[in-house]
Design an enzyme around this catalytic site. Structure first.
Site, PDB file in Angstrom:
ATOM      1  N   ASP A  45       0.819  -1.223   0.000  1.00 48.12           N
ATOM      2  CA  ASP A  45       0.000   0.000   0.000  1.00 48.12           C
ATOM      3  C   ASP A  45       0.847   1.264   0.000  1.00 48.12           C
ATOM      4  O   ASP A  45       0.653   2.152   0.839  1.00 48.12           O
ATOM      5  CB  ASP A  45      -0.929   0.010   1.216  1.00 48.12           C
ATOM      6  CG  ASP A  45      -1.614  -1.308   1.465  1.00 48.12           C
ATOM      7  OD1 ASP A  45      -2.177  -1.859   0.513  1.00 48.12           O
ATOM      8  OD2 ASP A  45      -1.581  -1.793   2.615  1.00 48.12           O
ATOM      9  N   GLU A 254     -11.928   0.008  -2.838  1.00 50.39           N
ATOM     10  CA  GLU A 254     -11.020   0.540  -1.817  1.00 50.39           C
ATOM     11  C   GLU A 254      -9.855   1.241  -2.503  1.00 50.39           C
ATOM     12  O   GLU A 254      -9.794   1.361  -3.717  1.00 50.39           O
ATOM     13  CB  GLU A 254     -10.501  -0.587  -0.933  1.00 50.39           C
ATOM     14  CG  GLU A 254      -9.693  -1.617  -1.683  1.00 50.39           C
ATOM     15  CD  GLU A 254      -9.471  -2.882  -0.902  1.00 50.39           C
ATOM     16  OE1 GLU A 254      -9.819  -2.938   0.280  1.00 50.39           O
ATOM     17  OE2 GLU A 254      -8.952  -3.844  -1.494  1.00 50.39           O
TER      18      GLU A 254
END
Length: 351
Positions: A45, A254
């Site tokens: 991420d 997301e």
């Protein structure tokens, strides 16, 4: 951060991992396979920013937590954040050590997921989702005088914050916004009515209704709170109709990110259970955003979460896969150039 998944997709993920691992061993006609930027820790991420002429990366820190895998991502039980820096894209990656540990966040319970960072007011801000002691995801904020930390957490989460994946964007006029949200384990669906409902365990499954929207809020001047009520970020097709919940190849799941190019706002995100990176554009930071397409096909592994940053006149995509471990919860960050067509649309990347 993609961390929660319906078990019906597990078989597909395993197949994708097996096929993708072999495919990634070959070179394409346009580029070679990027190497992991960090090899001594598992990182995911990656939120990349340019501060003071250097690239700083704020990733998740994956660990082997020995927590049983579940549909809500319980095995993604991260406990701290490291900050990395690079003087150039192909240069050395420096690990600046632990920037924030969960034990130093008074209100935190478990699971420090994908963070982001910002600079304003001569201060660096680290934004992070973590479950509180009632197991509800909230957004925390921590501050430092250095982009590498250490960061000191505020004593409470941002009032009115919820879900996961903060992406903090400062516009050319100096206004700052936070985009956020993630369904399933990210709990976005649990706020469907405006109040937290723990019984809403998965996406609502109403395929013919508009998909759940990511969220946005303008930040206060001190960057510690929202300056307005949270708003929906509507994603529509080119006919002006909202993307539907059953449109798994295009709908938001997301991993929101915002960047601006030639006056246009580019809202990019992960489709989650289908693992594409997609983007939509608008003339306003609030949207609505018109879906434009996919710009990255699925990586090896299960999750897709990215950031986009301009550095020395070129644009770069930071992302992750599972080349080092082969396990979906032990990932490694990578970077590659992001190319545009003359009309500003993003070239498709096939990792």
């Amino acid at each position: 951060m993609s961390t929660s998944h319906n078990s019906m997709f597990v078989g597909l993920a395993i197949v994708a991992l097996g096929l993708g691992s072999g495919a990634c061993q070959t070179k394409t006609t346009t580029t070679t396979k990027p190497e992991p930027l960090v090899t001594d820790l598992y990182t995911a991420d990656p939120s990349a920013h340019v501060f003071n002429g250097k690239i700083y990366i704020y990733p998740s820190h994956d660990i082997e937590a020995n927590v049983p895998e579940d549909d809500e991502g319980g095995h993604f039980n991260m406990k701290d954040y490291h900050v990395y820096s690079m003087d150039k894209i192909d240069g050395k990656v420096t690990d600046h050590g632990v920037a924030l540990d969960i034990k130093d966040v008074p209100w935190a319970g478990r699971q420090m997921w994908a963070p982001d960072a910002a600079y304003k007011n001569d201060t660096y801000y680290l934004y992070f989702p973590v479950k509180d002691k009632q197991d509800v995801f909230r957004m925390g904020v921590a501050t430092s005088q250095s982009p590498t930390g250490p960061f000191k957490a505020e004593p409470a989460p941002i009032p009115g914050s919820f879900s996961i994946d903060p992406a903090v964007f400062t516009d050319t006029d100096g206004t700052t916004y936070m985009y956020f949200g993630g369904i399933w384990g990210g709990q976005l669906q649990r706020w469907y009515t405006g109040q937290y409902d723990a019984t809403l365990k998965t996406d609502l499954g109403k395929d013919n209704e508009p998909a759940l929207s990511p969220k946005v809020a303008r930040m206060s001047n001190d960057m510690l709170t929202f300056a307005e009520p949270v708003k929906d970020v509507q994603i529509i097709d080119k006919q002006g109709k909202p993307l539907l919940a059953g449109d798994h190849d295009r709908r938001f799941f997301e991993g929101a990110w915002m960047h601006k190019y030639n006056g246009k706002y580019y809202f990019s995100y992960s489709t989650g259970d289908t693992h594409f990176l997609a983007y939509a554009t608008s003339d306003s930071p609030y949207g609505p955003f018109t879906y434009q397409g996919t710009f990255m096909e699925p990586v090896t592994g299960w999750t897709t979460h990215h950031s986009i940053v301009e550095f020395e006149g070129k644009w770069y995509l930071f992302y992750h896969d599972v080349e080092l471990s082969g396990k979906t919860h032990l990932r490694n960050i990578k970077v590659r150039e992001l190319l545009r067509k003359p009309d500003g649309s993003l070239e498709l990347i096939k990792p």
